[in-house]
Motif scaffolding. Sequence first.
Motif, short mmCIF file in Angstrom:
data_model
loop_
_atom_site.label_atom_id
_atom_site.label_comp_id
_atom_site.label_asym_id
_atom_site.label_seq_id
_atom_site.Cartn_x
_atom_site.Cartn_y
_atom_site.Cartn_z
N ALA A 47 48.41 -8.77 -41.45
CA ALA A 47 47.56 -8.63 -42.49
C ALA A 47 46.32 -9.21 -42.46
N ALA A 48 45.37 -9.02 -42.77
CA ALA A 48 43.90 -9.71 -42.63
C ALA A 48 43.90 -11.10 -42.92
N SER A 49 43.50 -12.04 -41.88
CA SER A 49 43.72 -13.27 -42.06
C SER A 49 42.91 -13.95 -40.94
N SER A 50 42.92 -15.21 -40.85
CA SER A 50 42.10 -16.03 -39.72
C SER A 50 42.64 -15.76 -38.52
N ASP A 51 43.92 -14.77 -38.58
CA ASP A 51 44.50 -14.25 -37.15
C ASP A 51 44.10 -12.91 -36.93
N PHE A 52 43.89 -12.14 -37.94
CA PHE A 52 43.76 -10.70 -37.82
C PHE A 52 42.39 -10.28 -38.61
N ARG A 73 36.32 -10.71 -31.84
CA ARG A 73 36.28 -9.67 -32.94
C ARG A 73 37.33 -10.09 -33.97
N GLY A 74 37.87 -11.27 -34.01
CA GLY A 74 38.72 -11.53 -34.97
C GLY A 74 40.19 -11.34 -35.06
N PHE A 75 40.57 -11.11 -33.67
CA PHE A 75 42.05 -10.86 -33.39
C PHE A 75 42.70 -11.96 -32.56
N PRO A 76 42.54 -13.48 -32.88
CA PRO A 76 43.08 -14.44 -32.09
C PRO A 76 44.46 -14.33 -32.12
N GLY A 77 45.25 -13.57 -33.21
CA GLY A 77 46.71 -13.58 -33.27
C GLY A 77 47.17 -12.60 -32.18
N ALA A 108 57.57 -25.38 -30.71
CA ALA A 108 56.59 -26.08 -31.48
C ALA A 108 55.35 -24.96 -31.68
N ASP A 109 54.75 -25.39 -32.83
CA ASP A 109 53.71 -24.56 -33.27
C ASP A 109 52.25 -25.35 -32.86
N LEU A 110 51.66 -24.92 -31.83
CA LEU A 110 50.30 -25.57 -31.44
C LEU A 110 49.11 -25.10 -31.79
N ARG A 111 49.06 -24.36 -32.69
CA ARG A 111 47.84 -23.64 -32.89
C ARG A 111 46.73 -24.63 -33.58
N GLY A 112 45.63 -24.59 -32.68
CA GLY A 112 44.58 -25.55 -32.90
C GLY A 112 44.74 -26.85 -32.42
N ALA A 113 46.18 -27.27 -31.95
CA ALA A 113 46.40 -28.80 -31.34
C ALA A 113 45.10 -29.07 -30.38
N ASP A 114 44.78 -30.24 -30.50
CA ASP A 114 43.75 -30.54 -29.47
C ASP A 114 44.74 -31.38 -28.17
#
Length: 295
Positions: A32-37, A65-69, A227-233
């Motif tokens: 679905a259209a989101s920050s990932d797609f 292009r907006g598809f980091p997922g 573990a969900d590391l999305r955006g973890a620094d």
Amino acid sequence: MSHPTAPPSGAAQLRADCGRCFGLCCVVPAFAASSDFAIDKPAGSPCPNLRPDHRCGIHTELRQRGFPGCTVFDCFGAGQQVAQVTFGGRDWRDAPETLPAMAEAFAVLRPLHELLWYLTEAVALRPPADLRAELERARAETLTLTEGDPAQLRAVDVAGHRDRVNPLLSRASDAARAPGGVDRRGAHLLGVDLRRVDLRRANLRGALLIGADLRGADLGLADVTGADLRGADLRGADLRRTLFLHQTQLDAARGDTRTGLPQTLTRPAHWTALPLTPVPQPARSAAPARRGRRR
């Protein structure tokens, strides 16, 4: 018409080989259209960016292009297994009627291949002999399940098999981490500053570490299964001995040239675009000063 090719052996079969697949990860899942797609896409429908040769037309620009997922998805080699083994090289573009069955097979094989990856990693930790034997048996059983035909794959109870395997993986983790560190299994640590928390040998299985500040952290022998590391620094963090760390977790996080990585993993290209700012070092606990004269 594509022709089947012999599957690679060992750990290589658990790595995605897009050249031997039919773009199944760009067809089977819905998003679905989101920050990932950037767009909506229904399940079973080819992504508009999928080329006739089953390659992504914007592969080098997915994040821009907006598809980091798409950049953090890994089929663990299930795509080429479906294409070249389960369906013998028969391309769904040439035989559209095969696509529903391919989608069903992919939905089963992807989690099975992921379990194979974890079992392979667990065996490599050199657990005690009895546990190693159990892990080897589980790996052989899982491998046998992946070799079924479409009808046999439909009958696989993936959730039940995972429930039987996960305790073995937990035991392998406990053995490798002994004595264990802090237990943060499944913890919600979104955006939390963890720079001053001792995470060595920590249990972080299934922890939500989205946006967490792990700059300079030592994650030696910490278990990051799921573990969900999305955006973890992770700038300056030491991940060289982290347990069950997968490439997709790195791809979803932020890091830099100082982030210590295992030799088996690759530094994500987008990390080089991050500013190289000083990494605050976590405070080291010192032994309490002794009073009285020295003896």
